[in-house]
Scaffold this active site. Structure first.
Site, PDB file in Angstrom:
ATOM      1  N   LYS A 190      14.090   5.243   2.333  1.00  0.00           N
ATOM      2  CA  LYS A 190      13.466   5.155   1.021  1.00  0.00           C
ATOM      3  C   LYS A 190      12.776   6.461   0.644  1.00  0.00           C
ATOM      4  O   LYS A 190      12.012   7.022   1.416  1.00  0.00           O
ATOM      5  CB  LYS A 190      12.460   4.006   1.017  1.00  0.00           C
ATOM      6  CG  LYS A 190      11.848   3.680  -0.327  1.00  0.00           C
ATOM      7  CD  LYS A 190      11.091   2.373  -0.203  1.00  0.00           C
ATOM      8  CE  LYS A 190      10.340   2.024  -1.461  1.00  0.00           C
ATOM      9  NZ  LYS A 190       9.674   0.725  -1.339  1.00  0.00           N
TER      10      LYS A 190
ATOM     11  N   ALA B 140       0.825  -1.208   0.000  1.00  0.00           N
ATOM     12  CA  ALA B 140       0.000   0.000   0.000  1.00  0.00           C
ATOM     13  C   ALA B 140       0.860   1.259   0.000  1.00  0.00           C
ATOM     14  O   ALA B 140       1.878   1.338   0.682  1.00  0.00           O
ATOM     15  CB  ALA B 140      -0.919   0.000   1.226  1.00  0.00           C
TER      16      ALA B 140
ATOM     17  N   ALA C 217       2.711  -1.453   4.213  1.00  0.00           N
ATOM     18  CA  ALA C 217       3.078  -0.197   3.555  1.00  0.00           C
ATOM     19  C   ALA C 217       4.278  -0.378   2.644  1.00  0.00           C
ATOM     20  O   ALA C 217       5.281  -0.983   3.016  1.00  0.00           O
ATOM     21  CB  ALA C 217       3.389   0.871   4.597  1.00  0.00           C
ATOM     22  N   CYS C 218       4.177   0.197   1.444  1.00  0.00           N
ATOM     23  CA  CYS C 218       5.256   0.071   0.460  1.00  0.00           C
ATOM     24  C   CYS C 218       6.560   0.678   0.956  1.00  0.00           C
ATOM     25  O   CYS C 218       7.625   0.137   0.712  1.00  0.00           O
ATOM     26  CB  CYS C 218       4.827   0.763  -0.831  1.00  0.00           C
ATOM     27  SG  CYS C 218       6.117   0.890  -2.086  1.00  0.00           S
ATOM     28  N   PHE C 219       6.489   1.814   1.674  1.00  0.00           N
ATOM     29  CA  PHE C 219       7.707   2.524   2.061  1.00  0.00           C
ATOM     30  C   PHE C 219       8.295   2.000   3.371  1.00  0.00           C
ATOM     31  O   PHE C 219       9.171   2.617   3.948  1.00  0.00           O
ATOM     32  CB  PHE C 219       7.422   4.032   2.159  1.00  0.00           C
ATOM     33  CG  PHE C 219       7.489   4.722   0.832  1.00  0.00           C
ATOM     34  CD1 PHE C 219       8.573   5.513   0.484  1.00  0.00           C
ATOM     35  CD2 PHE C 219       6.471   4.570  -0.086  1.00  0.00           C
ATOM     36  CE1 PHE C 219       8.642   6.134  -0.750  1.00  0.00           C
ATOM     37  CE2 PHE C 219       6.518   5.189  -1.323  1.00  0.00           C
ATOM     38  CZ  PHE C 219       7.608   5.965  -1.649  1.00  0.00           C
TER      39      PHE C 219
END
Length: 273
Positions: free
Chosen positions: A161, A82, A145-147
């Site tokens: 990131k 996400a 979460a993607c990050f």
């Protein structure tokens, strides 16, 4: 690599369904040879959570919290975790799999595109690096979460990131898109991620801020989206000899939008397993 012409497309701010529909329309029209390779920039209104293609919505996202915070919600065509699209520049690249930038599979193409993204950000003065890929794309992280942590060949600064990207390949064409964060918004993101307890949410949010960052924080100043776009276009041209021609959507792409927007706005796509 010989010089060639790409389309530069800036669709500015749009709702989440339109944004995802445009990316897919470009991919489909490029499959049919109707459009050149394309670098696109865009932004989101309202701020939107985008889910990866394979994520389980009900398991990972609190729909009531999304509604309470006035956020958009959409499922991407690409994989990954996400992402909250808020204060950022979003980019997408569409080109055929046999294009020199895309040859060799996902990791080599990620690296080539990352080189251009990083080069553009360095033009702004950001001391960014390309993550070595020590944390693989399939390694379990602590949140949806993607990050949460860098994956293969993503852009970092001091190990944190800054740019998250995702890729899909369909019908001989590659679509890669990603978020170039200007100011990080972990509060809204972690408010909508389902957690086993509030203490866990607070701990993981604090970890998130240690592992991710925004460009304004790195540079210590406000950053305009136009600066980022200009730097990235210059880096693609310098590294790969690409000449960009600015234009809009084709009639073929426009003709696909209503059907694709309906797909992305539909419950079947959002809740797919």
């Amino acid at each position: 690599m010989p010089a060639e012409t790409w389309r530069l497309l800036d669709t500015d701010v749009a709702d989440p369904y339109t944004n995802m529909a445009i990316d897919e329309a470009i991919l489909l029209e490029h499959q049919g040879g109707q459009t050149p390779p394309t670098l696109r920039f865009y932004a989101w209104s309202p701020p939107t959570i985008s889910l990866g293609y394979f994520q389980q919505l009900e398991k990972e996202i609190d729909l009531e919290a999304v509604k309470e915070r006035g956020l958009g919600l959409v499922r991407r065509l690409t994989g990954g975790r996400a992402v909250l699209h808020d204060d950022e520049v979003t980019y997408s690249v569409v080109a055929r799999e046999d294009h020199p930038l895309m040859l060799g599979g996902i990791r080599p193409s990620y690296l080539r595109l990352a080189a251009a993204l990083a080069g553009g950000l360095r033009e702004l003065g950001a001391p960014v690096e390309i993550a070595s890929g020590r944390k693989g794309a399939h390694e379990e992280h602590s949140t949806a979460a993607c990050f949460d942590a860098p994956s293969w060949y993503e852009i970092t600064c001091g190990g944190r990131k800054l740019v998250g990207s995702a890729q899909t390949r369909k019908g001989g064409v590659v679509l890669q898109h990603g978020s170039i964060v200007i100011n990080l918004n972990g509060e809204d993101l972690f408010a909508v991620l389902k957690m086993p307890a509030e203490a866990v949410r607070r701990r993981l949010q604090a970890k998130f801020y240690r592992q991710a960052c925004g460009l304004a924080e790195i540079l210590g100043r406000s950053v305009a989206a136009a600066e980022i776009k200009t730097g990235i276009v210059r880096a693609f041209s310098r590294l790969y000899g690409i000449e960009f021609v600015t234009s809009g959507l084709t009639e073929g792409e426009k003709g696909r939008l209503e059907e694709l927007k309906a797909k992305y706005a539909g419950e079947e796509w959002l809740h797919r397993r």
